[in-house]
Design a protein around this motif. Sequence first.
Motif, mmCIF file in Angstrom:
data_model
loop_
_atom_site.group_PDB
_atom_site.id
_atom_site.type_symbol
_atom_site.label_atom_id
_atom_site.label_comp_id
_atom_site.label_asym_id
_atom_site.label_seq_id
_atom_site.Cartn_x
_atom_site.Cartn_y
_atom_site.Cartn_z
ATOM 1 N N ALA A 1 -0.885 0.075 5.483
ATOM 2 C CA ALA A 1 -0.602 0.833 4.173
ATOM 3 C C ALA A 1 0.826 0.063 3.740
ATOM 4 O O ALA A 1 0.840 -0.019 2.241
ATOM 5 C CB ALA A 1 -0.208 2.091 4.187
ATOM 6 N N GLY A 2 1.613 -0.184 4.472
ATOM 7 C CA GLY A 2 2.977 -0.787 3.744
ATOM 8 C C GLY A 2 4.080 -1.081 4.887
ATOM 9 O O GLY A 2 3.774 -0.912 6.144
ATOM 10 N N GLY B 1 -2.388 2.771 7.486
ATOM 11 C CA GLY B 1 -3.097 3.413 6.263
ATOM 12 C C GLY B 1 -4.617 3.751 6.546
ATOM 13 O O GLY B 1 -5.034 4.729 6.235
ATOM 14 N N ARG C 1 -0.981 4.534 -8.542
ATOM 15 C CA ARG C 1 -0.719 3.699 -9.108
ATOM 16 C C ARG C 1 -0.700 3.900 -10.613
ATOM 17 O O ARG C 1 0.225 3.176 -11.484
ATOM 18 C CB ARG C 1 -1.541 2.265 -8.871
ATOM 19 N N LEU D 1 -2.031 7.875 1.952
ATOM 20 C CA LEU D 1 -2.392 6.661 2.229
ATOM 21 C C LEU D 1 -3.662 6.425 2.839
ATOM 22 O O LEU D 1 -4.259 5.292 2.730
ATOM 23 C CB LEU D 1 -1.246 6.180 3.482
ATOM 24 N N LEU E 1 -4.682 6.499 -3.748
ATOM 25 C CA LEU E 1 -3.671 5.525 -4.054
ATOM 26 C C LEU E 1 -3.793 4.746 -5.284
ATOM 27 O O LEU E 1 -2.788 4.396 -6.184
ATOM 28 C CB LEU E 1 -3.599 4.422 -2.881
ATOM 29 N N THR F 1 4.315 -0.644 -0.529
ATOM 30 C CA THR F 1 2.900 -0.728 -0.267
ATOM 31 C C THR F 1 2.743 -2.317 -0.138
ATOM 32 O O THR F 1 3.259 -3.343 -0.407
ATOM 33 C CB THR F 1 2.023 -0.359 -1.281
#
Length: 283
Positions: free
Chosen positions: A151-152, A135, A49, A39, A45, A189
């Motif tokens: 970050a989420g 994050g 993805r 993160l 990151l 996220t």
Amino acid sequence: MKLVSFHHNGRAGYGAVIDDRVIDLSNYFTETPDLASLLASPAKLAQARELVAKSSGEYALADVTLNPVIPAPGKVICVGINYVAHAEEAGRKVGKYPVIFQRFAETLQAHGAPLVRPKVSQEFDFEAELAVVIGKGGSHIAPEDAMDHVAGYTCFNDASVRDWQFHTHQYGMGKTFRSTGALGPWLVTADEIADYRKLEVRGILNGEQLQQGNLSELAFDIPHLISYVSQALDWNPGDILATGTPSGIGFKRNPPIFLKPGDVFEVTISQIGTLSNPVIDEA
């Protein structure tokens, strides 16, 4: 992405969930030891993805043992009395400043793992909450910049030992019993949540909804909380901010409802998922 921490065949790892399968990102980022470290790196990151977009996953989700989504957060910062309706049921007023307390990381359990009612109390209560996962670290963060540090989001049950919570005016001991908090099942996220204020939090005990709230109802919103805490402490990647619980908690009901062995409590948050934990007695 939905990101998880897990064990598989005795090895700790982290990855992404797609449908009912897990992509083992820790196999691809061998120099990145854990999810918090992933993160902290926007570049990694972005690579993750790309991997998720073209992978079908190495494991079935059912074949891994989930850990708390961040297994060892450096800080778990909790906020009390942060929904107006909850403040009213607790006989409290929302003050000028947020009510901040801490939970120790070692008290956290994963999705599916049992919450443990302690030997010394039968007043074991539930608190369904949204947790923010940091994050990007920093201190003295301006509210207008605070969401850049998120970050989420994940689900959190800040289950509380009520009589111990009120031994003194400090909440501490009632919030830090072993194996009483739950975090998970995964982190969604921040790019997947267009507006966190539209999220709905529900607390469900044995199939019956007892708590409900919307993040738009927070007395102190997420940017304010991130900024406020950052005046005193540096936020670090993987730190947890628990945003508070809506009304409907057990000890303010008539008669009170407390968690007992055999119960199952679920925290369900729209756009995120469901954190489910059975309850057992301490051995």
